[in-house]
Motif scaffolding. Sequence first.
Motif, PDB file in Angstrom:
ATOM      1  N   LEU A 140      -3.481   1.821  -3.733  1.00  0.00           N
ATOM      2  CA  LEU A 140      -3.252   3.236  -3.478  1.00  0.00           C
ATOM      3  C   LEU A 140      -4.390   3.827  -2.665  1.00  0.00           C
ATOM      4  N   ILE A 141      -4.021   4.666  -1.696  1.00  0.00           N
ATOM      5  CA  ILE A 141      -4.983   5.491  -0.981  1.00  0.00           C
ATOM      6  C   ILE A 141      -4.806   6.895  -1.529  1.00  0.00           C
ATOM      7  N   LEU A 142      -5.842   7.406  -2.206  1.00  0.00           N
ATOM      8  CA  LEU A 142      -5.763   8.713  -2.844  1.00  0.00           C
ATOM      9  C   LEU A 142      -6.428   9.766  -1.973  1.00  0.00           C
ATOM     10  N   ASP A 195      -6.491   6.218 -13.735  1.00  0.00           N
ATOM     11  CA  ASP A 195      -5.233   5.659 -14.224  1.00  0.00           C
ATOM     12  C   ASP A 195      -4.721   4.545 -13.322  1.00  0.00           C
ATOM     13  N   ALA A 196      -4.951   4.659 -12.023  1.00  0.00           N
ATOM     14  CA  ALA A 196      -4.563   3.585 -11.107  1.00  0.00           C
ATOM     15  C   ALA A 196      -5.348   2.316 -11.410  1.00  0.00           C
ATOM     16  N   TYR A 197      -6.643   2.472 -11.625  1.00  0.00           N
ATOM     17  CA  TYR A 197      -7.495   1.328 -11.940  1.00  0.00           C
ATOM     18  C   TYR A 197      -7.059   0.650 -13.238  1.00  0.00           C
ATOM     19  N   LEU A 198      -6.710   1.455 -14.254  1.00  0.00           N
ATOM     20  CA  LEU A 198      -6.253   0.890 -15.527  1.00  0.00           C
ATOM     21  C   LEU A 198      -4.958   0.100 -15.372  1.00  0.00           C
ATOM     22  N   ARG A 199      -4.218   0.380 -14.312  1.00  0.00           N
ATOM     23  CA  ARG A 199      -2.951  -0.315 -14.051  1.00  0.00           C
ATOM     24  C   ARG A 199      -3.131  -1.447 -13.045  1.00  0.00           C
ATOM     25  N   ASN A 200      -4.376  -1.842 -12.832  1.00  0.00           N
ATOM     26  CA  ASN A 200      -4.701  -2.953 -11.929  1.00  0.00           C
ATOM     27  C   ASN A 200      -4.292  -2.708 -10.484  1.00  0.00           C
ATOM     28  N   LEU A 201      -4.291  -1.442 -10.082  1.00  0.00           N
ATOM     29  CA  LEU A 201      -4.042  -1.098  -8.684  1.00  0.00           C
ATOM     30  C   LEU A 201      -5.375  -0.961  -7.958  1.00  0.00           C
ATOM     31  N   ARG A 202      -5.451  -1.499  -6.749  1.00  0.00           N
ATOM     32  CA  ARG A 202      -6.648  -1.291  -5.951  1.00  0.00           C
ATOM     33  C   ARG A 202      -6.679   0.162  -5.494  1.00  0.00           C
ATOM     34  N   VAL A 203      -7.864   0.722  -5.421  1.00  0.00           N
ATOM     35  CA  VAL A 203      -8.020   2.151  -5.141  1.00  0.00           C
ATOM     36  C   VAL A 203      -8.870   2.373  -3.898  1.00  0.00           C
ATOM     37  N   ARG A 204      -8.367   3.220  -3.019  1.00  0.00           N
ATOM     38  CA  ARG A 204      -9.133   3.692  -1.868  1.00  0.00           C
ATOM     39  C   ARG A 204      -9.166   5.217  -1.920  1.00  0.00           C
ATOM     40  N   VAL A 205     -10.337   5.793  -1.671  1.00  0.00           N
ATOM     41  CA  VAL A 205     -10.475   7.247  -1.663  1.00  0.00           C
ATOM     42  C   VAL A 205     -11.322   7.642  -0.446  1.00  0.00           C
ATOM     43  N   PRO A 206     -10.693   7.916   0.685  1.00  0.00           N
ATOM     44  CA  PRO A 206     -11.461   8.315   1.863  1.00  0.00           C
ATOM     45  C   PRO A 206     -12.111   9.684   1.653  1.00  0.00           C
ATOM     46  N   PRO A 207     -13.439   9.780   1.761  1.00  0.00           N
ATOM     47  CA  PRO A 207     -14.143  11.025   1.429  1.00  0.00           C
ATOM     48  C   PRO A 207     -13.775  12.204   2.321  1.00  0.00           C
ATOM     49  N   ASP A 208     -13.323  11.930   3.544  1.00  0.00           N
ATOM     50  CA  ASP A 208     -12.944  13.024   4.444  1.00  0.00           C
ATOM     51  C   ASP A 208     -11.570  13.584   4.115  1.00  0.00           C
ATOM     52  N   CYS A 209     -10.850  12.934   3.200  1.00  0.00           N
ATOM     53  CA  CYS A 209      -9.476  13.339   2.863  1.00  0.00           C
ATOM     54  C   CYS A 209      -9.367  13.935   1.462  1.00  0.00           C
ATOM     55  N   CYS A 261       0.833  -1.205   0.000  1.00  0.00           N
ATOM     56  CA  CYS A 261       0.000   0.000   0.000  1.00  0.00           C
ATOM     57  C   CYS A 261       0.872   1.261   0.000  1.00  0.00           C
ATOM     58  N   ALA A 262       0.349   2.327  -0.613  1.00  0.00           N
ATOM     59  CA  ALA A 262       1.000   3.638  -0.548  1.00  0.00           C
ATOM     60  C   ALA A 262      -0.070   4.709  -0.409  1.00  0.00           C
ATOM     61  N   LEU A 263       0.289   5.793   0.268  1.00  0.00           N
ATOM     62  CA  LEU A 263      -0.606   6.929   0.468  1.00  0.00           C
ATOM     63  C   LEU A 263      -0.181   8.072  -0.443  1.00  0.00           C
ATOM     64  N   LEU A 264      -1.098   8.521  -1.303  1.00  0.00           N
ATOM     65  CA  LEU A 264      -0.817   9.638  -2.208  1.00  0.00           C
ATOM     66  C   LEU A 264      -1.510  10.900  -1.718  1.00  0.00           C
ATOM     67  N   LEU A 265      -0.767  12.005  -1.670  1.00  0.00           N
ATOM     68  CA  LEU A 265      -1.303  13.324  -1.339  1.00  0.00           C
ATOM     69  C   LEU A 265      -1.231  14.170  -2.611  1.00  0.00           C
ATOM     70  N   ILE A 266      -2.386  14.438  -3.187  1.00  0.00           N
ATOM     71  CA  ILE A 266      -2.447  15.062  -4.510  1.00  0.00           C
ATOM     72  C   ILE A 266      -2.777  16.550  -4.397  1.00  0.00           C
ATOM     73  N   ASP A 267      -1.858  17.392  -4.816  1.00  0.00           N
ATOM     74  CA  ASP A 267      -2.067  18.842  -4.954  1.00  0.00           C
ATOM     75  C   ASP A 267      -2.456  19.572  -3.670  1.00  0.00           C
ATOM     76  N   ASP A 298     -12.813   1.712  -2.815  1.00  0.00           N
ATOM     77  CA  ASP A 298     -13.226   1.675  -1.409  1.00  0.00           C
ATOM     78  C   ASP A 298     -13.270   3.121  -0.932  1.00  0.00           C
ATOM     79  N   THR A 299     -14.429   3.590  -0.504  1.00  0.00           N
ATOM     80  CA  THR A 299     -14.564   4.995  -0.112  1.00  0.00           C
ATOM     81  C   THR A 299     -14.954   5.133   1.361  1.00  0.00           C
ATOM     82  N   ARG A 300     -14.455   4.226   2.182  1.00  0.00           N
ATOM     83  CA  ARG A 300     -14.659   4.376   3.623  1.00  0.00           C
ATOM     84  C   ARG A 300     -13.795   5.517   4.151  1.00  0.00           C
TER      85      ARG A 300
END
Length: 199
Positions: free
Chosen positions: A132-134, A149-163, A19-25, A186-188
């Motif tokens: 990835l946690i976006l 793009d993560a999904y197209l690369r077969n990476l599992r995606v998490r996007v916490p709505p509070d973040c 797993c990795a945590l991405l902080l975007i912009d 996963d949007t928990r």
Amino acid sequence: MNEKMNKRLHGARRAKNHCALLLIDFINDFDFPDGDVLAPRALAAARATAKLKKRARAADVPVIYVNDNFGRWQSQFDQAVAHCMRRGCLGRAVAGTLKPLKHDYFVLKPRHSAFYLTPLPLLLEDLGVSELILTGLLADSCVLFSANDAYLRNLRVRVPPDCIAAIEDAHAEEALAYMRRALKADTRPGAEIEFGARR
């Protein structure tokens, strides 16, 4: 080449983590139309992300800042941080809340997606990442494009709505609904993410 020199040239690699945590912009001066509307929403997301980042670091999960270069092709990430930390900058509170640490990773991107024309895919491969946690800005733009793009690369995606944040709450909700439906995201909330546990 001895091990000590190899580390000095290439950096001390972390143990592989799925797993990795991405902080975007998040490092942003908000100097654009509706930036003043976005800034307080971004600060709320930054505070939630700071808590998530602290837990990620404790679990030895790689933290990767992926930031727009804002058309400044000769800029460095530390210059972007300094720019946003200056007195009077609308993004100072957000940048201060998520100030990068020594062992964080940095990627500058020229367009919306964290993957487009960046070294991120190679970094993730090197780290052994499959999930990835976006987090970050904007939910309906750079976060969404990166999730695609993560999904197209077969990476599992998490996007916490509070973040994440958008200029309008409805835009964030629409983006999250799309990511849940089309990208199986996963949007928990961030507090419910357990590092070290695969889905």
